[in-house]
Design an enzyme around this catalytic site. Sequence first.
Site, PDB file in Angstrom:
ATOM      1  N   GLY A   1      -8.911   2.788   5.860  1.00 26.12           N
ATOM      2  CA  GLY A   1      -9.290   3.351   7.150  1.00 26.12           C
ATOM      3  C   GLY A   1      -8.812   2.470   8.284  1.00 26.12           C
ATOM      4  N   GLY A   2      -9.705   1.645   8.786  1.00 29.37           N
ATOM      5  CA  GLY A   2      -9.436   0.832   9.978  1.00 29.37           C
ATOM      6  C   GLY A   2      -8.107   0.087   9.950  1.00 29.37           C
TER       7      GLY A   2
ATOM      8  CG  ASN B   1      -9.001   8.696   6.077  1.00 31.46           C
ATOM      9  OD1 ASN B   1      -8.656   9.481   6.961  1.00 31.46           O
ATOM     10  ND2 ASN B   1     -10.214   8.728   5.536  1.00 31.46           N
ATOM     11  CD1 TRP B   2      -4.011   6.237  10.058  1.00 30.34           C
ATOM     12  CD2 TRP B   2      -2.935   7.561  11.515  1.00 30.34           C
ATOM     13  NE1 TRP B   2      -2.738   5.748  10.217  1.00 30.34           N
ATOM     14  CE2 TRP B   2      -2.059   6.541  11.098  1.00 30.34           C
ATOM     15  CE3 TRP B   2      -2.474   8.513  12.425  1.00 30.34           C
ATOM     16  CZ2 TRP B   2      -0.743   6.442  11.577  1.00 30.34           C
ATOM     17  CZ3 TRP B   2      -1.175   8.426  12.891  1.00 30.34           C
ATOM     18  CH2 TRP B   2      -0.317   7.400  12.471  1.00 30.34           C
ATOM     19  CE  LYS B   3     -12.245   6.455   7.495  1.00 25.78           C
ATOM     20  NZ  LYS B   3     -13.415   5.650   7.198  1.00 25.78           N
TER      21      LYS B   3
ATOM     22  CG  HIS C   1     -13.532  10.320   3.442  1.00 24.25           C
ATOM     23  ND1 HIS C   1     -14.603   9.856   4.169  1.00 24.25           N
ATOM     24  CD2 HIS C   1     -12.714   9.260   3.255  1.00 24.25           C
ATOM     25  CE1 HIS C   1     -14.422   8.570   4.416  1.00 24.25           C
ATOM     26  NE2 HIS C   1     -13.283   8.173   3.876  1.00 24.25           N
TER      27      HIS C   1
ATOM     28  CB  SER D   1     -14.294  -3.014   4.301  1.00 16.20           C
ATOM     29  OG  SER D   1     -15.246  -2.352   5.119  1.00 16.20           O
TER      30      SER D   1
ATOM     31  N   GLY E   1     -16.037   1.301   6.526  1.00 15.30           N
ATOM     32  CA  GLY E   1     -16.150   1.028   7.958  1.00 15.30           C
ATOM     33  C   GLY E   1     -17.183  -0.020   8.307  1.00 15.30           C
TER      34      GLY E   1
ATOM     35  CD  GLU F   1     -12.697   5.901   0.590  1.00 11.52           C
ATOM     36  OE1 GLU F   1     -11.850   5.180   1.104  1.00 11.52           O
ATOM     37  OE2 GLU F   1     -13.230   6.851   1.182  1.00 11.52           O
TER      38      GLU F   1
ATOM     39  CD  GLU G   1     -15.711   8.484   7.337  1.00 11.06           C
ATOM     40  OE1 GLU G   1     -14.698   9.087   7.741  1.00 11.06           O
ATOM     41  OE2 GLU G   1     -15.748   7.245   7.204  1.00 11.06           O
TER      42      GLU G   1
HETATM   43  P1  13P Z   1     -12.394   1.517   6.175  1.00 14.37           P
HETATM   44  O1  13P Z   1     -11.150   0.937   5.555  1.00 14.37           O
HETATM   45  O2  13P Z   1     -12.338   1.598   7.657  1.00 14.37           O
HETATM   46  O3  13P Z   1     -13.624   0.868   5.644  1.00 14.37           O
HETATM   47  O4  13P Z   1     -12.441   3.046   5.699  1.00 14.37           O
HETATM   48  C1  13P Z   1     -12.315   3.308   4.355  1.00 14.37           C
HETATM   49  C2  13P Z   1     -12.180   4.755   4.182  1.00 14.37           C
HETATM   50  O5  13P Z   1     -13.093   5.507   4.368  1.00 14.37           O
HETATM   51  C3  13P Z   1     -10.855   5.271   3.807  1.00 14.37           C
HETATM   52  O6  13P Z   1     -10.919   6.600   3.474  1.00 14.37           O
END
Ligand code: 13P
Length: 255
Positions: A237-238, A13-15, A98, A216, A176, A170, A100
């Site tokens: 994510g990251g 998930n590149w956000k 998600h 994470s 994050g 999640e 967010e």
């Molecule tokens: P991180 O891997 O950066 O913690 O993000 C997780 C996430 O929200 C994937 O959708």
Amino acid sequence: MKKEARKAVIAGNWKMNKTPAEAAALIEEMKPLVKDADCEVVLCVPYVDIAAAVEAAKGSNIKIGAENVHFKASGAYTGEISAEMLTASGVEYVIVGHSERRTYFGETDQTVNLRTLAALNAGLKVIVCVGKTLEQRELGYTETLLKYQTKMALTGVTAEQLKNVVIAYEPVWAIGTGVVATDDQADEGNGFVRAAVAEAYGEAAAEAITVQYGGSMNAKNAEGLLGKVNVDGGLIGGASLKAADFSVIVGAASK
Ligand code: 13P
């Protein structure tokens, strides 16, 4: 169905990261690193990167996803993107709900459900996100909330459509933050999600559904998390923004 029989799905998930040119370059870097994956490899990218990402991923085992979708087919919804626009652009997956989006953009269990239905009806595969905050966990509401969110998101989804659904657990406090759930916490949360599917669709459907962990997950902790019986993949994510790290996670899911 045993864990080994379920399809592992590793999805990035590149956000809100990467321009189209950067997206194409990152996918070119990833392609040779993940080509032997024994799992589904998905990259969910910003809308404006979709065309470049689909082009870059052509002929590879990388599937392209979007990070959201609107529930109406068309009309006066400024700034929104429909499921048909996504499928017509070569998108196969979409993330819905998600945390967010729930936290910053007013997403509710009802709109998550509407988006899920619209995406499935258009033929997309949906990664539905569920999770809860640290406060909710400390109050002991984990099971209740995860089951509620899961059932709400899936309301009206047929047993046949459920085959195109992946659920990502999640924990909000792990996203994050670098604070990952322990292997057992991830397994427990994913188990609650699977139990909710069993209550709504029966044991066989629950055993067949892919449940990811997200929050994470990285190259170092992926193997432990993915080794758990209820963890069938990851939403990353990251670490999905770095080809080397992402490919290690894909490798861990392919064992
Ligand atoms: P991180 O891997 O950066 O913690 O993000 C997780 C996430 O929200 C994937 O959708």
